[in-house]
Write an enzyme that holds these catalytic residues in place. Structure first.
Site, short mmCIF file in Angstrom:
data_model
loop_
_atom_site.label_atom_id
_atom_site.label_comp_id
_atom_site.label_asym_id
_atom_site.label_seq_id
_atom_site.Cartn_x
_atom_site.Cartn_y
_atom_site.Cartn_z
CG ASN A 1 42.80 -33.66 -12.93
OD1 ASN A 1 41.71 -33.37 -12.48
ND2 ASN A 1 43.34 -34.88 -12.81
CE1 TYR B 1 41.71 -30.72 -2.60
CE2 TYR B 1 39.68 -29.56 -2.08
CZ TYR B 1 40.41 -30.35 -2.94
OH TYR B 1 39.86 -30.76 -4.12
CE LYS C 1 41.89 -28.38 -5.53
NZ LYS C 1 42.49 -28.76 -6.81
P1 NDP Z 1 41.77 -38.73 -7.68
O1 NDP Z 1 42.36 -39.00 -6.34
O2 NDP Z 1 40.98 -39.80 -8.34
O3 NDP Z 1 42.88 -38.23 -8.70
C1 NDP Z 1 43.96 -37.45 -8.32
C2 NDP Z 1 45.06 -37.64 -9.34
O4 NDP Z 1 46.16 -36.79 -9.04
C3 NDP Z 1 45.58 -39.06 -9.39
O5 NDP Z 1 45.66 -39.47 -10.75
C4 NDP Z 1 46.96 -38.95 -8.79
O6 NDP Z 1 47.82 -39.90 -9.41
C5 NDP Z 1 47.34 -37.54 -9.19
N1 NDP Z 1 48.42 -36.98 -8.40
C6 NDP Z 1 48.46 -36.73 -7.06
N2 NDP Z 1 49.66 -36.24 -6.72
C7 NDP Z 1 50.38 -36.17 -7.86
C8 NDP Z 1 51.72 -35.74 -8.16
N3 NDP Z 1 52.55 -35.30 -7.20
N4 NDP Z 1 52.14 -35.80 -9.44
C9 NDP Z 1 51.31 -36.26 -10.43
N5 NDP Z 1 50.07 -36.68 -10.20
C10 NDP Z 1 49.60 -36.63 -8.93
O7 NDP Z 1 40.86 -37.43 -7.47
P2 NDP Z 1 40.03 -36.52 -8.50
O8 NDP Z 1 40.07 -37.07 -9.85
O9 NDP Z 1 38.72 -36.28 -7.86
O10 NDP Z 1 40.85 -35.16 -8.41
C11 NDP Z 1 41.34 -34.48 -9.54
C12 NDP Z 1 41.38 -33.00 -9.24
O11 NDP Z 1 40.05 -32.53 -9.06
C13 NDP Z 1 42.14 -32.63 -7.97
O12 NDP Z 1 42.88 -31.44 -8.22
C14 NDP Z 1 41.04 -32.36 -6.97
O13 NDP Z 1 41.44 -31.46 -5.96
C15 NDP Z 1 39.98 -31.76 -7.87
N6 NDP Z 1 38.61 -31.80 -7.36
C16 NDP Z 1 37.99 -32.97 -7.06
C17 NDP Z 1 36.68 -32.97 -6.58
C18 NDP Z 1 35.94 -34.21 -6.24
O14 NDP Z 1 34.90 -34.12 -5.56
N7 NDP Z 1 36.37 -35.39 -6.66
C19 NDP Z 1 35.96 -31.71 -6.40
C20 NDP Z 1 36.70 -30.54 -6.76
C21 NDP Z 1 37.97 -30.60 -7.22
P3 NDP Z 1 49.06 -40.65 -8.73
O15 NDP Z 1 48.69 -40.90 -7.30
O16 NDP Z 1 49.18 -41.87 -9.57
O17 NDP Z 1 50.21 -39.71 -8.91
#
Ligand code: NDP
Length: 251
Positions: A88, A158, A162
């Site tokens: 995720n 992005y 995806k």
């Molecule tokens: P958030 O920004 O809330 O969460 C993203 C998470 O990814 C955070 O917990 C962050 O944690 C983690 N992350 C980022 N980089 C890394 C890394 N290098 N290693 C480990 N963890 C990482 O966004 P969402 O919950 O919305 O996003 C979750 C997924 O859903 C993503 O893949 C996003 O593309 C996808 N998505 C989201 C949508 C939306 O509208 N919200 C729609 C469609 C898809 P930390 O920074 O602590 O590492």
């Protein structure tokens, strides 16, 4: 029909906020034990504290292969083989294609593609070694996006990555189809989490919501039933699928 996650060990990346933290709570409430990883380890540690014995927090950077391997090692030591992976973790870098810095393009590829690849691959290796071919217990869910299905300004790298995630899911599904591992991709619509920043509070963000056919954002809970299904025994015959959950945003 068995939708219970009881007995499952799930590794969820990007669990410090948004979907990942939500899935962690959901999976524990459905009976799973969860290993929750992110770079902001204090956040996953706090979440693990809330979830109790059913959760283990790990420091995880999905772009770093050693970190991914260490997360699986910690998971195995605590709960046994991970049988359910939710890949995720993701980032967004917005900007016109002509202006997006090379470093931003690289960061999106490394996190949203390579990171997800490494997460799924390490999980699959261990499931294969543990003999999931017979139990058919392996479940891997990749987080794609509806941006894979549409075009628009501002998120080209992005969105293209995806689209790659959806096909990566099919490739993995094909490769592991006889190893008892199902790989599916969910493609959520726009949901208000940290990745969106304050976009939906801005006038342009409000106009964006009003451009959706149903004039509303998709709630995060819209993902609950589909993701639990894909993680459960009930999805035994579902692999290589791409499931869009966007309240019709992309129609
Ligand atoms: P958030 O920004 O809330 O969460 C993203 C998470 O990814 C955070 O917990 C962050 O944690 C983690 N992350 C980022 N980089 C890394 C890394 N290098 N290693 C480990 N963890 C990482 O966004 P969402 O919950 O919305 O996003 C979750 C997924 O859903 C993503 O893949 C996003 O593309 C996808 N998505 C989201 C949508 C939306 O509208 N919200 C729609 C469609 C898809 P930390 O920074 O602590 O590492």
């Amino acid at each position: 029909m068995n939708l219970s996650l009881s007995g499952r060990v799930a590794l969820i990346t990007g669990a410090s906020s948004g979907f990942g933290a939500h899935f962690a709570r959901l999976f524990v409430s459905e009976g799973a034990r969860v290993v929750i990883g992110a770079r902001r380890v204090e956040k996953v540690a706090a979440l693990a504290g809330e979830l109790g014995d059913a959760a283990l927090a790990v420091a995880l950077d999905v772009t770093d292969e050693a970190s991914v391997i260490a997360a699986y090692d910690a998971a195995e030591a605590r709960f046994g083989t991970v049988d359910t992976v939710v890949a995720n973790a993701g980032i967004a870098k917005a900007g016109r294609s002509t202006e997006l810095p090379a470093a931003d393009i690289a960061a999106v590829v490394e996190t949203n593609f390579t990171g997800l690849y490494l997460t799924a691959r390490e999980g699959a290796k261990r499931m294969i070694a543990a003999g999931f071919r017979d139990s058919e217990r392996g479940r891997i869910v990749l987080l794609g996006s509806i941006t894979a299905e549409s075009t628009g300004g501002g998120e080209t790298a992005y969105a293209a990555i995806k689209a790659g995630v959806a096909h990566l899911g099919r490739q993995f599904a094909r490769e592991w189809v006889r190893q008892g591992i199902n790989v599916n991709t969910v493609q959520p619509g726009y949901i208000d989490t940290e990745i969106q920043g304050d976009w939906f509070e801005t006038p342009a963000g409000q106009a964006h919501v009003n451009s959706f056919h149903r004039r509303r954002l998709t709630p995060i809970t819209a993902l609950d039933a589909p993701v639990v299904f894909l993680a459960s025994d009930a999805s035994r015959h579902v692999t290589g699928a791409t499931l869009t959950i966007d309240d019709g945003q992309v129609l």
